[in-house]
Enzyme design. Structure first.
Site, PDB file in Angstrom:
ATOM      1  N   GLY A   1      34.151  58.279  -3.644  1.00 60.65           N
ATOM      2  CA  GLY A   1      35.192  59.295  -3.620  1.00 60.65           C
ATOM      3  C   GLY A   1      34.640  60.695  -3.831  1.00 60.65           C
ATOM      4  O   GLY A   1      35.225  61.507  -4.546  1.00 60.65           O
ATOM      5  N   ALA A   2      33.512  60.999  -3.175  1.00 60.87           N
ATOM      6  CA  ALA A   2      32.803  62.263  -3.421  1.00 60.87           C
ATOM      7  C   ALA A   2      33.269  63.403  -2.531  1.00 60.87           C
ATOM      8  O   ALA A   2      32.694  64.488  -2.589  1.00 60.87           O
ATOM      9  CB  ALA A   2      31.295  62.052  -3.239  1.00 60.87           C
TER      10      ALA A   2
ATOM     11  N   GLY B   1      38.053  66.491  -5.285  1.00 56.69           N
ATOM     12  CA  GLY B   1      38.300  66.483  -6.713  1.00 56.69           C
ATOM     13  C   GLY B   1      37.062  66.341  -7.565  1.00 56.69           C
ATOM     14  O   GLY B   1      36.002  66.919  -7.295  1.00 56.69           O
ATOM     15  N   ILE B   2      37.178  65.542  -8.611  1.00 53.70           N
ATOM     16  CA  ILE B   2      36.093  65.374  -9.562  1.00 53.70           C
ATOM     17  C   ILE B   2      34.861  64.771  -8.898  1.00 53.70           C
ATOM     18  O   ILE B   2      33.728  65.164  -9.186  1.00 53.70           O
ATOM     19  CB  ILE B   2      36.572  64.517 -10.747  1.00 53.70           C
ATOM     20  CG1 ILE B   2      37.586  65.318 -11.576  1.00 53.70           C
ATOM     21  CG2 ILE B   2      35.409  64.063 -11.621  1.00 53.70           C
ATOM     22  CD1 ILE B   2      38.382  64.498 -12.551  1.00 53.70           C
ATOM     23  N   GLY B   3      35.063  63.821  -7.993  1.00 51.47           N
ATOM     24  CA  GLY B   3      33.932  63.209  -7.306  1.00 51.47           C
ATOM     25  C   GLY B   3      33.087  64.226  -6.564  1.00 51.47           C
ATOM     26  O   GLY B   3      31.852  64.135  -6.552  1.00 51.47           O
TER      27      GLY B   3
ATOM     28  N   TYR C   1      49.395  52.849 -11.854  1.00 55.03           N
ATOM     29  CA  TYR C   1      48.150  53.626 -11.804  1.00 55.03           C
ATOM     30  C   TYR C   1      47.417  53.529 -13.140  1.00 55.03           C
ATOM     31  O   TYR C   1      46.207  53.247 -13.187  1.00 55.03           O
ATOM     32  CB  TYR C   1      48.446  55.085 -11.477  1.00 55.03           C
ATOM     33  CG  TYR C   1      47.232  55.979 -11.615  1.00 55.03           C
ATOM     34  CD1 TYR C   1      46.230  55.989 -10.641  1.00 55.03           C
ATOM     35  CD2 TYR C   1      47.073  56.795 -12.735  1.00 55.03           C
ATOM     36  CE1 TYR C   1      45.109  56.785 -10.787  1.00 55.03           C
ATOM     37  CE2 TYR C   1      45.954  57.602 -12.880  1.00 55.03           C
ATOM     38  CZ  TYR C   1      44.978  57.596 -11.904  1.00 55.03           C
ATOM     39  OH  TYR C   1      43.869  58.385 -12.052  1.00 55.03           O
TER      40      TYR C   1
END
Length: 312
Positions: free
Chosen positions: A18-19, A22-24, A172
């Protein structure tokens, strides 16, 4: 290497799931700045191309690779691992995730609830397929990215896929709790086998888009968006700051398996520190039941080789 500002990681290969957002994205950017070879594992390769352009704009010498990774499609994972093209992997950051807000329960092609399938089952199976190249690297690490949302949830082993009780936020939170339970249990099982690989659990705290700097051409925060987010900066931080705990868990050799790391200020913002996990995150019975159910649902076990083939 002991953690310090400007820590270098030349020669290391690190996969970040998930790069492309967001954070990734910020984990990949910050790791690229250390000299590591960073593999971006992303479902949307067009968006991943934009992420690579954004990283290279800030880290021109970045060593970057891209593999297509769809965690919701278990049958695709062996080909993804083959596409890495590496004989050993120093770390994998299990970051990718999906948060659905629609009231209708959604499932993947195998009938698994989509958030549980993507956030937990996909990563569980990915680690199983990565196991040979992780264990081929000295002192390799599995970094599981949990969530503050997991603090207020309990896992229901009789309803792991929310078939009886589906509420998007609860489902979630439970999927992220499942990830964290897996991360702690993975380390216990690795230690029992005398393995050189460690499993560390982290969380980014309260990471807000409005407090996150722009990274064109991937995303741009307007001045108005940043201004609206300023009051929240008292208790939250941006996604670039949320990545800090994750990057440190990858690189700091003084961090050991089985630990939990998150932001310093109430677990919501600030520099990384070690935390004491809540008891429900390390419950042995829940972890054992989750592991058995996950192995049955995915057809693989991260510590049993060879892996059972996943049937389409």
């Amino acid at each position: 290497m002991t953690w310090r500002s400007g820590c270098r990681a030349e020669g290391k290969a690190i996969l970040v799931t998930g790069a492309s957002a967001g954070i990734g994205y910020f984990v990949a950017e910050q790791l690229a700045a250390t000299g590591a070879t960073v593999v971006l594992g992303c479902r949307d390769t067009a968006k991943a191309d934009l992420a690579i352009r954004a990283i290279r704009a800030r880290v021109p010498e970045a060593r970057l690779l891209l593999v297509r990774l769809d965690l919701a499609d278990l049958s695709s994972l062996p080909a993804t691992v083959d596409a890495l093209g590496v004989e050993c992997l120093d770390a994998v950051v299990l970051n990718a995730g999906v948060l659905l807000s629609c009231p209708e329960r959604r499932v993947n092609a195998r009938g698994h609830e989509l958030m549980f399938a993507t956030n937990h089952l996909g990563h569980f199976a990915l680690v199983a397929h990565l196991a040979p190249i992780l264990m081929a690297a000295s002192h390799s690490r599995v970094i599981t990215v949990g969530s503050f949302a997991a603090r207020s949830e309990l896992l229901d082993l009789a309803d792991l896929q929310s078939e009886r009780d589906y509420r998007p936020k609860r489902t979630y939170g439970r999927s992220k709790l499942a990830q964290m339970l897996f991360g702690f249990e993975l380390d216990r099982r690795l230690r029992a086998r005398g393995a050189d690989t460690s499993s560390i659990v982290v969380h980014p705290g309260g990471a807000l888009d409005a407090l996150t700097p722009s990274r064109p051409p991937l995303f741009v925060r307007t001045t108005a968006q940043r201004m609206r987010g300023l009051p929240a900066g008292v208790v939250l931080h941006g996604k670039h700051a949320g990545a800090g705990s994750i990057v440190r868990a990858v690189l700091d050799t003084e961090i050991t398996g089985g630990q939990l790391w998150g932001p310093r200020v109430f677990g919501l913002r600030g520099r990384p520190r070690r935390e004491t996990p809540h008891t429900h995150m390390t419950d042995l019975d829940a972890a054992d039941g989750l592991w058995a159910a996950s192995a049955a649902l995915t057809g693989v076990d991260p510590l049993e080789r060879p892996a059972t083939p996943i049937r389409p």
